[in-house]
Design an enzyme around this catalytic site. Structure first.
Site, PDB file in Angstrom:
ATOM      1  N   CYS A  17       0.824  -1.212   0.000  1.00  0.00           N
ATOM      2  CA  CYS A  17       0.000   0.000   0.000  1.00  0.00           C
ATOM      3  C   CYS A  17       0.866   1.274   0.000  1.00  0.00           C
ATOM      4  CB  CYS A  17      -0.954  -0.058   1.194  1.00  0.00           C
ATOM      5  SG  CYS A  17      -2.255   1.177   1.201  1.00  0.00           S
ATOM      6  N   HIS A  18       0.889   2.021   1.103  1.00  0.00           N
ATOM      7  CA  HIS A  18       1.689   3.240   1.214  1.00  0.00           C
ATOM      8  C   HIS A  18       3.106   2.974   1.747  1.00  0.00           C
ATOM      9  CE1 HIS A  18      -2.267   5.129   0.861  1.00  0.00           C
ATOM     10  NE2 HIS A  18      -1.656   6.268   0.633  1.00  0.00           N
ATOM     11  N   ALA A  19       3.394   1.748   2.187  1.00  0.00           N
ATOM     12  CA  ALA A  19       4.710   1.440   2.755  1.00  0.00           C
ATOM     13  C   ALA A  19       5.873   1.591   1.774  1.00  0.00           C
ATOM     14  CB  ALA A  19       4.717   0.043   3.375  1.00  0.00           C
TER      15      ALA A  19
END
Length: 186
Positions: A110-112
């Site tokens: 995801c946003h990692a």
């Protein structure tokens, strides 16, 4: 068990997307791995579950207590809050980079991938991410693609919570392969 004898770090702090920590953690444990949730402080961290705060998760070790050589892989859950808080923490970035430079598996969902950008790991690597950070990933020099899961020499990225089963399966597969000796350091 597939991952018996393997130890996996999940690096997270408050605001991790609930399923992005719990699904890989549970799948890795089911495969026989020892899994440690590592965070900035002792106690518990609280997840974000789609549109509101989720359940707390027990922290097994703080970053000050964790030693990168003890781990065979690192999993980085997303959510908007969690990786944004971690990417300004020098100890978190150093821990990720140490595992990467030891040619071990690094997995981000995801946003990692923001953490892979901040550590320099993203540059020149095939990756995916949540669509809202696509431009960030491209601007960091990665080769972004709109795929469920992308693997580039032991660096695994995935788009979103809907892809977690495939993401978790790929983590298990890559850990079983072992170190990625052909990979250059960040």
């Amino acid at each position: 068990m597939e991952l018996s004898g393997k130890t996996i770090a999940i690096l997270a702090t408050n605001g991790f997307e609930q399923s992005e920590l719990e699904v890989p953690r549970d799948r890795l444990k089911k495969a026989g791995a020892t899994v440690h949730v590592i965070s900035l402080a002792e106690g518990e961290i609280k997840g974000w579950d789609m549109k509101d705060w989720g359940r707390p998760v027990k922290v097994d070790k703080t970053l000050d207590q964790a030693v990168s050589t003890d781990y065979d892989a690192i999993v980085l859950p997303g959510g908007q809050i969690n990786p944004d808080l971690l990417r300004v923490e020098p100890k978190a970035l150093a821990f990720i980079k140490e595992i990467f430079n030891a040619k071990k598996v690094v997995a981000a969902v995801c946003h990692a991938p923001w953490l892979l950008i901040e550590t320099g790991i993203a540059k020149g690597r095939k990756m995916t991410s949540y669509k809202s950070i696509k431009t960030d990933v491209i601007n960091a020099g990665a080769l972004w693609e709109d795929s469920q899961v992308v693997v580039d020499q032991g660096v695994i990225t995935s788009r979103n919570p809907g892809d977690l089963e495939a993401f978790s399966a790929k983590i298990i597969e890559e850990i079983k392969e072992g170190r990625h000796s052909q990979r250059s350091a960040a």
